[in-house]
Enzyme design. Structure first.
Site, PDB file in Angstrom:
ATOM      1  N   ALA A 179       0.676  -1.502   0.006  1.00  9.75           N
ATOM      2  CA  ALA A 179       0.454  -0.041  -0.114  1.00  9.75           C
ATOM      3  C   ALA A 179       0.953   0.866   0.337  1.00  9.75           C
ATOM      4  CB  ALA A 179      -0.991   0.370   0.840  1.00  9.75           C
ATOM      5  N   TYR A 185       3.207   3.885  -2.141  1.00 10.90           N
ATOM      6  CA  TYR A 185       2.687   5.326  -2.976  1.00 10.90           C
ATOM      7  C   TYR A 185       2.601   4.699  -4.467  1.00 10.90           C
ATOM      8  CZ  TYR A 185       6.247   8.463  -0.671  1.00 10.90           C
ATOM      9  OH  TYR A 185       6.155   9.214   0.221  1.00 10.90           O
ATOM     10  N   ARG A 226       1.112   2.337   8.293  1.00 10.05           N
ATOM     11  CA  ARG A 226       0.854   2.875   6.669  1.00 10.05           C
ATOM     12  C   ARG A 226      -1.230   2.598   6.465  1.00 10.05           C
ATOM     13  NH1 ARG A 226       5.082   2.329   1.794  1.00 10.05           N
ATOM     14  NH2 ARG A 226       5.235   5.361   2.044  1.00 10.05           N
ATOM     15  N   ASN A 241       8.036  -3.361  -1.987  1.00  9.50           N
ATOM     16  CA  ASN A 241       9.455  -2.905  -1.996  1.00  9.50           C
ATOM     17  C   ASN A 241      10.610  -3.714  -3.199  1.00  9.50           C
ATOM     18  OD1 ASN A 241       8.401  -2.392   0.401  1.00  9.50           O
ATOM     19  ND2 ASN A 241       9.408  -0.469   0.319  1.00  9.50           N
ATOM     20  N   SER A 299       5.406  -3.922  -8.994  1.00  7.23           N
ATOM     21  CA  SER A 299       6.799  -3.447  -8.609  1.00  7.23           C
ATOM     22  C   SER A 299       7.530  -3.470 -10.334  1.00  7.23           C
ATOM     23  CB  SER A 299       7.346  -4.547  -7.672  1.00  7.23           C
ATOM     24  OG  SER A 299       6.749  -5.003  -6.640  1.00  7.23           O
ATOM     25  N   LEU A 347       3.204   5.840 -13.594  1.00  8.78           N
ATOM     26  CA  LEU A 347       3.064   6.990 -12.965  1.00  8.78           C
ATOM     27  C   LEU A 347       4.249   7.838 -12.543  1.00  8.78           C
ATOM     28  CD1 LEU A 347       2.908   6.961  -9.429  1.00  8.78           C
ATOM     29  CD2 LEU A 347       1.524   5.610 -10.010  1.00  8.78           C
ATOM     30  N   LEU A 386      12.559  -1.019 -17.276  1.00  7.05           N
ATOM     31  CA  LEU A 386      13.445  -0.031 -16.761  1.00  7.05           C
ATOM     32  C   LEU A 386      14.250   1.066 -18.061  1.00  7.05           C
ATOM     33  CD1 LEU A 386      15.464  -3.840 -15.944  1.00  7.05           C
ATOM     34  CD2 LEU A 386      14.066  -1.606 -14.391  1.00  7.05           C
ATOM     35  N   CYS A 420      13.062   5.464  -7.530  1.00  2.00           N
ATOM     36  CA  CYS A 420      13.527   4.712  -9.726  1.00  2.00           C
ATOM     37  C   CYS A 420      14.736   4.755 -10.239  1.00  2.00           C
ATOM     38  CB  CYS A 420      12.174   5.338  -9.567  1.00  2.00           C
ATOM     39  SG  CYS A 420      10.616   4.587  -9.024  1.00  2.00           S
ATOM     40  N   LYS A 447      17.836   3.212  -8.657  1.00  5.39           N
ATOM     41  CA  LYS A 447      17.914   1.667  -7.754  1.00  5.39           C
ATOM     42  C   LYS A 447      17.491   1.509  -9.717  1.00  5.39           C
ATOM     43  CE  LYS A 447      13.645   0.763  -6.869  1.00  5.39           C
ATOM     44  NZ  LYS A 447      12.955  -0.223  -7.186  1.00  5.39           N
TER      45      LYS A 447
END
Ligand code: NAI
Length: 480
Positions: free
Chosen positions: A9, A11, A38, A87, A127, A159, A217, A272, A275
């Site tokens: 739950a 972003y 959360r 995550n 993810s 998004l 990616l 993002c 990473k």
């Protein structure tokens, strides 16, 4: 009634599921998380993330066909479609440390799905994951499935924070990757039908699994590369007297290049870009492509260079020392209209200034003192773990104070660093700020939001990224 469950739950999970619930009243959507705080926040008036328009969407659906819960097992077992939006941090230990994606949370979500499922399910990767993750997940699910059938789809999320609701309402595209088997294609169609409630069909792209995984990616790498490209130019502009805004405009009017994402700044941030590029670099290395890996690594190197170049400018301009000088930091979030500070350039800039013994007074309209203190004391990459598993900050950084007003932050300061492009920083009363600062008074605009000429008329010495240098700065030692 079709039931959707989303594990995670955050972003991505929160806003995407809220919009699915709003646009598909016939679908029941449950968002589940292991973090009790959360979920409590999602069920309260104070949502855990700040995102323009999100409150309204959640309020319209919550309790009707949108539910937030910590009962992961119940909602997963009841769902027809399970999204996984947990995550995927950068590994800090072991094989691939500092680059590879840590799939611990993903794998544990997959094992829960396998354990509790009593009916066939479509499992959707939301993810961002390394290419071929779906294959690994498929293996975990099928080897633990007790005869239940799972179809894995890749449906990466594009998004952007700050405009998430707008992006979800009107996406450039929705990408769905699936197996090229009849069962795989049936699953793709089922997910397509969900999005087709509001997304025009020609914007729903379908590919094979690996193309979908890699496209996410690749998209982030291309976006970050544009920022590093314009930032690299900004250094050259400062050295030559060119103006990066004029160069970016001239370059961006070429329809093959386009005008977006060409704003020079103190650097990119967000959870993002870095990473995902590190992850891409690692995948290239693992596939025997060191030249390709090196190419993408450079995007991150320029970003790091831009942040340290900014710190050097500040210190060099102020007589090569900021020791015990009060510096106001305006903006800490990685961009405007979000409270998200993950990988924000402000962290490295503040750490750089603290390294030179500055005293910092920080103001951001959406970021709390607790968050700033955590960010300044946490080890790199530790932020990308569920809240309750993050290490507690061992100490507060004493040279840092966090205030709730730009005028308070700048009072008696020697310099002001603008690190986030919040609109309110454009319209501050800079005369008032100047009058209350030490002299000479400096403004270092890391986002090119202020009118440098107006500020110079007031009396400020102004540094704007990539713009012709103030005569004061020209006389200072060159910045490496
Ligand atoms: P986040 O950290 O805000 O949310 C992840 C949530 O998953 C956390 O609340 C955590 O408690 C929960 N979680 C972790 N393991 C769990 C488990 N086993 N069971 C239940 N809940 C669990 O992260 P965010 O930003 O939502 O990102 C999620 C994924 O989406 C990442 O892979 C990220 O790269 C990707 N992504 C993020 C975007 C962004 O703008 N933030 C955009 C596109 C993709």
């Amino acid at each position: 009634m079709v039931k959707i469950c989303c594990i995670g739950a955050g972003y991505v999970g929160g806003p995407t599921m809220a919009v699915i619930a709003l646009k598909c009243p016939s679908i029941e959507v449950a968002v589940v998380d292991i973090s009790v705080s959360r979920i409590n926040a999602w069920n309260s008036d104070q949502l855990p993330i700040y995102e323009p328009g999100l409150d309204g969407v959640v309020k319209q659906c919550r309790g009707k066909n949108l539910f937030f819960s910590t009962d992961v097992e119940k909602h997963v077992s009841e769902a027809d479609i399970v999204f996984v939006s947990v995550n995927t941090p950068t590994k800090t230990q072991g094989l691939g440390a500092g680059k590879a994606a840590d799939l611990t949370y993903w794998e544990s979500a997959a094992r829960v799905i396998a354990d509790v499922s009593k009916s066939d399910k479509i499992v959707v990767e939301k993810s961002t994951v390394p290419v071929k993750t779906a294959e690994a997940i498929e293996k975990i699910l099928t080897h633990n499935s007790k005869g239940i059938k799972f179809q894995i789809l890749s449906n990466p999320e594009f998004l952007a924070e700050g405009t998430a609701i707008q992006d979800l309402f009107n996406p450039d595209r929705v990408l769905i990757g699936g197996r090229e088997t009849p069962e795989g294609q049936k699953a793709v169609k089922a997910l397509k039908d969900v999005y087709a409630h509001w997304v025009p069909e020609d914007r729903i792209l379908t590919t094979n699994l690996w193309s979908a995984e890699l496209s996410k990616l690749a998209a982030n790498a291309f976006l970050a590369q544009r920022i590093s490209s314009v930032n690299a130019m900004s250094a050259l502009c400062e050295a030559t007297g060119a103006n990066v805004s004029q160069v970016a405009f001239a370059v961006g009017t070429d329809s093959r290049i386009g005008p977006k994402f060409l704003n020079a700044s103190v650097g990119f941030g967000g959870s993002c870009f870095q990473k995902d590029i590190l992850n891409l670099v690692y995948i290239c290395e693992c596939n025997g492509l060191p030249e390709v890996a090196e190419y993408w690594k450079q995007v991150i190197k320029i970003n790091d260079y831009q942040k340290s170049r900014f710190v050097n400018r500040v210190v060099a301009s102020m007589f090569n020392t900021v020791s015990n000088k009060k510096i106001a930091v305006l903006g800490f979030a990685f961009k405007k209209d979000t409270g998200d500070t993950r990988e924000t350039p402000a962290i490295d800039v503040c750490k750089g200034l603290l390294g030179d013994k500055a005293r910092l007074s920080i103001y951001d309209p959406q970021v709390t003192e607790d968050q700033i203190q955590r960010d300044l004391t946490m080890n790199k990459f530790d932020w990308d773990h569920p809240l309750h598993l993050q290490p507690m900050s061992p100490t507060m950084v004493k040279q840092v104070s966090v205030v709730w007003d730009a005028y308070e932050a700048t009072k008696d300061a020697h310099g002001v660093c603008i690190l986030t492009e919040w609109d309110e920083f454009k319209t501050l009363d800079y005369q008032r700020i100047y009058d209350n600062m030490q002299k000479p008074a400096f403004v270092f605009d890391g986002r090119n939001v202020v009118d440098a000429n107006k500020l110079r008329e007031i009396g400020f010495i102004v540094y704007s990224i990539g713009k012709p240098l103030d005569p004061w700065l020209k006389d200072m030692p060159a910045v490496a």
